[in-house]
Design an enzyme around this catalytic site. Structure first.
Site, PDB file in Angstrom:
ATOM      1  N   SER A 149      40.889  86.897   5.227  1.00 33.97           N
ATOM      2  CA  SER A 149      42.010  86.731   4.910  1.00 33.97           C
ATOM      3  C   SER A 149      41.746  85.585   4.051  1.00 33.97           C
ATOM      4  O   SER A 149      40.863  85.141   4.488  1.00 33.97           O
ATOM      5  CB  SER A 149      42.806  86.715   6.579  1.00 33.97           C
ATOM      6  OG  SER A 149      43.766  85.421   6.086  1.00 33.97           O
ATOM      7  N   TYR A 162      43.769  80.760  14.122  1.00 28.14           N
ATOM      8  CA  TYR A 162      42.800  81.840  12.857  1.00 28.14           C
ATOM      9  C   TYR A 162      42.546  82.019  11.819  1.00 28.14           C
ATOM     10  O   TYR A 162      41.998  82.272  11.607  1.00 28.14           O
ATOM     11  CB  TYR A 162      44.736  82.624  12.342  1.00 28.14           C
ATOM     12  CG  TYR A 162      44.911  83.982  11.557  1.00 28.14           C
ATOM     13  CD1 TYR A 162      44.742  84.922  12.530  1.00 28.14           C
ATOM     14  CD2 TYR A 162      45.223  84.006  10.500  1.00 28.14           C
ATOM     15  CE1 TYR A 162      44.342  85.914  11.684  1.00 28.14           C
ATOM     16  CE2 TYR A 162      44.929  85.330   9.705  1.00 28.14           C
ATOM     17  CZ  TYR A 162      44.942  86.163   9.964  1.00 28.14           C
ATOM     18  OH  TYR A 162      44.945  87.036   9.338  1.00 28.14           O
TER      19      TYR A 162
HETATM   20  N1  LIG Z   1      49.030  91.431   7.416  1.00 30.80           N
HETATM   21  C1  LIG Z   1      48.626  90.334   6.566  1.00 30.80           C
HETATM   22  O1  LIG Z   1      49.508  89.589   6.140  1.00 30.80           O
HETATM   23  C2  LIG Z   1      47.558  89.705   7.071  1.00 30.80           C
HETATM   24  C3  LIG Z   1      46.972  89.453   6.166  1.00 30.80           C
HETATM   25  C4  LIG Z   1      45.614  88.669   5.938  1.00 30.80           C
HETATM   26  C5  LIG Z   1      44.627  89.443   6.938  1.00 30.80           C
HETATM   27  N2  LIG Z   1      45.356  90.462   8.014  1.00 30.80           N
HETATM   28  C6  LIG Z   1      44.531  90.776   8.451  1.00 30.80           C
HETATM   29  O2  LIG Z   1      44.369  92.342   8.497  1.00 30.80           O
HETATM   30  C7  LIG Z   1      43.985  93.309   9.326  1.00 30.80           C
HETATM   31  C8  LIG Z   1      45.191  94.048  10.092  1.00 30.80           C
HETATM   32  O3  LIG Z   1      46.157  93.360  10.429  1.00 30.80           O
HETATM   33  P1  LIG Z   1      47.607  94.217   9.849  1.00 30.80           P
HETATM   34  O4  LIG Z   1      48.039  92.899   9.421  1.00 30.80           O
HETATM   35  O5  LIG Z   1      47.447  95.504   9.608  1.00 30.80           O
HETATM   36  O6  LIG Z   1      48.400  93.622  11.572  1.00 30.80           O
HETATM   37  P2  LIG Z   1      48.473  95.084  12.636  1.00 30.80           P
HETATM   38  O7  LIG Z   1      50.087  95.448  12.296  1.00 30.80           O
HETATM   39  O8  LIG Z   1      48.988  94.458  14.219  1.00 30.80           O
HETATM   40  O9  LIG Z   1      47.622  95.338  13.414  1.00 30.80           O
HETATM   41  C9  LIG Z   1      46.795  95.022  13.920  1.00 30.80           C
HETATM   42  C10 LIG Z   1      45.411  96.290  14.821  1.00 30.80           C
HETATM   43  O10 LIG Z   1      44.290  95.775  15.368  1.00 30.80           O
HETATM   44  C11 LIG Z   1      44.420  96.807  16.130  1.00 30.80           C
HETATM   45  N3  LIG Z   1      43.972  95.340  17.578  1.00 30.80           N
HETATM   46  C12 LIG Z   1      44.466  94.455  17.893  1.00 30.80           C
HETATM   47  N4  LIG Z   1      43.180  93.515  19.110  1.00 30.80           N
HETATM   48  C13 LIG Z   1      42.779  95.137  19.046  1.00 30.80           C
HETATM   49  C14 LIG Z   1      41.600  95.150  19.635  1.00 30.80           C
HETATM   50  N5  LIG Z   1      41.199  94.000  20.918  1.00 30.80           N
HETATM   51  N6  LIG Z   1      41.458  95.945  19.737  1.00 30.80           N
HETATM   52  C15 LIG Z   1      40.963  97.195  18.833  1.00 30.80           C
HETATM   53  N7  LIG Z   1      41.422  96.724  18.189  1.00 30.80           N
HETATM   54  C16 LIG Z   1      42.448  96.104  17.919  1.00 30.80           C
HETATM   55  C17 LIG Z   1      45.656  96.664  16.635  1.00 30.80           C
HETATM   56  O11 LIG Z   1      46.203  97.805  17.598  1.00 30.80           O
HETATM   57  P3  LIG Z   1      45.894  98.101  19.000  1.00 30.80           P
HETATM   58  O12 LIG Z   1      47.234  97.178  19.835  1.00 30.80           O
HETATM   59  O13 LIG Z   1      46.545  99.307  19.114  1.00 30.80           O
HETATM   60  O14 LIG Z   1      45.044  97.907  19.524  1.00 30.80           O
HETATM   61  C18 LIG Z   1      46.804  97.451  15.656  1.00 30.80           C
HETATM   62  O15 LIG Z   1      45.808  98.338  14.843  1.00 30.80           O
HETATM   63  C19 LIG Z   1      43.776  91.947  10.942  1.00 30.80           C
HETATM   64  O16 LIG Z   1      42.369  91.177  11.114  1.00 30.80           O
HETATM   65  C20 LIG Z   1      44.619  90.328  10.470  1.00 30.80           C
HETATM   66  O17 LIG Z   1      43.813  89.044  10.252  1.00 30.80           O
HETATM   67  C21 LIG Z   1      46.279  90.675   7.549  1.00 30.80           C
END
Ligand SMILES: NC(=O)c1ccc[n+]([C@@H]2O[C@H](COP(=O)([O-])OP(=O)(O)OC[C@H]3O[C@@H](n4cnc5c(N)ncnc54)[C@H](OP(=O)(O)O)[C@@H]3O)[C@@H](O)[C@H]2O)c1
Length: 264
Positions: A149, A162
């Site tokens: 991130s 985070y």
């Molecule tokens: N959205 C943003 O603005 C942003 C910005 C920078 C970086 N990111 C990063 O991008 C990545 C994806 O996030 P997102 O924004 O797409 O959010 P999201 O829609 O909440 O997706 C998170 C994913 O991680 C999975 N997950 C969470 N805990 C887990 C575990 N213990 N084991 C296996 N899977 C797990 C969730 O699935 P389940 O609940 O089904 O396990 C879900 O598929 C993350 O690493 C986040 O930190 C996001």
């Protein structure tokens, strides 16, 4: 030769995407599958993974559902190794699973607020990325990618739980990239800004330059063939965050306090 050319030439291209049940991971999986890759979809919610697999298969792609909790690092490593052996070797492993800070803690500096993010965003990602790295090196091909991130660039008050695991993940990928030089295996750290997903849905603050998951996935997968050290986007936010990180600490503290609204 590009990395994509290196692995797209192989019959049965195969990728693992963790956190594929929603958001960025789902978009990455759908786009990889549309490109002909067999995608292993991993996350905890099996029902959501099956929905994503159905979408992929209806669009003509191939997907396999693997319920997995990456916080259980021992089971995660064992399962990824077994899949790697069964499927003939992953060409691409994307450690995308992640969570924000938890509301379980009585304050944002309590362990309970940051435990899940530390276990999932750093330990789970590290286990995912390294589970079959020795096998990739033996094969002389492969690419490991961690979704870190822009929040890893500079400290953010109240967001240590985070920022810190994400900074650790980016550092791990930098070390791996150097260690793997000349092996045919590549390591890339991805630093997205704001993406409209479940993670940001509850955010009350501004989300400058926010993008949708398909646009973020396209941005990542367009850059991956060059096997860059990092993929940072949007460039405007990445530039500001990197510049902020380079400020002398005393000046940076004033700026961060002002942004956090703690000083006039
Ligand atoms: N959205 C943003 O603005 C942003 C910005 C920078 C970086 N990111 C990063 O991008 C990545 C994806 O996030 P997102 O924004 O797409 O959010 P999201 O829609 O909440 O997706 C998170 C994913 O991680 C999975 N997950 C969470 N805990 C887990 C575990 N213990 N084991 C296996 N899977 C797990 C969730 O699935 P389940 O609940 O089904 O396990 C879900 O598929 C993350 O690493 C986040 O930190 C996001």
């Amino acid at each position: 030769m590009t990395v994509l050319a290196a692995y797209s030439d192989l019959a049965g291209r195969c990728a693992l995407v963790t956190g594929a049940s929603s958001g960025i991971g789902q978009a990455l999986a759908e786009r990889l599958a549309a490109d002909g890759t067999l995608v292993v979809l991993a996350a905890r919610r099996a029902d959501r993974l099956h929905e994503v697999a159905d979408l992929i298969e209806h669009a003509g792609g191939r997907a396999r559902v693997e319920p997995m909790d990456v916080a259980d690092t021992t089971a995660t490593v064992a399962r990824i190794r077994a899949l790697d052996a069964e499927l003939g070797g992953f060409d691409l492993v994307i450690a995308n699973a992640g969570v924000g800070m938890s509301a379980k803690g009585r304050s944002r500096v309590a362990w309970e607020s940051m435990a899940d993010a530390c276990h999932i965003n750093f330990c789970g990602a590290a286990a995912t990325l390294t589970a079959v790295l020795p096998q990739m090196v033996e094969r002389g091909r492969g690419h490991v990618v961690g979704i870190s991130s822009i929040a890893s660039f500079t400290p953010i008050p109240g967001r240590g739980g985070y920022c810190a695991p994400k900074t650790g993940l980016s550092m791990l990928l930098e070390c791996l990239r150097l260690e793997l030089a000349g092996t045919g295996v590549h390591a890339t750290a991805v630093h997205p800004g704001f993406v409209r997903t479940a993670m940001t849905a509850k955010s009350k603050g501004a989300l400058p330059f926010v993008m949708d998951p398909p646009a973020a996935a396209a941005r990542i997968l367009r850059a991956l063939p060059r096997a860059p050290a990092t993929i940072d986007f949007p460039w405007q936010l990445a530039t500001v965050a990197r510049a902020g990180a380079a400020l002398p600490r005393a000046l940076r503290d004033v700026v961060l306090d002002a942004v956090a609204g703690r000083r006039p």
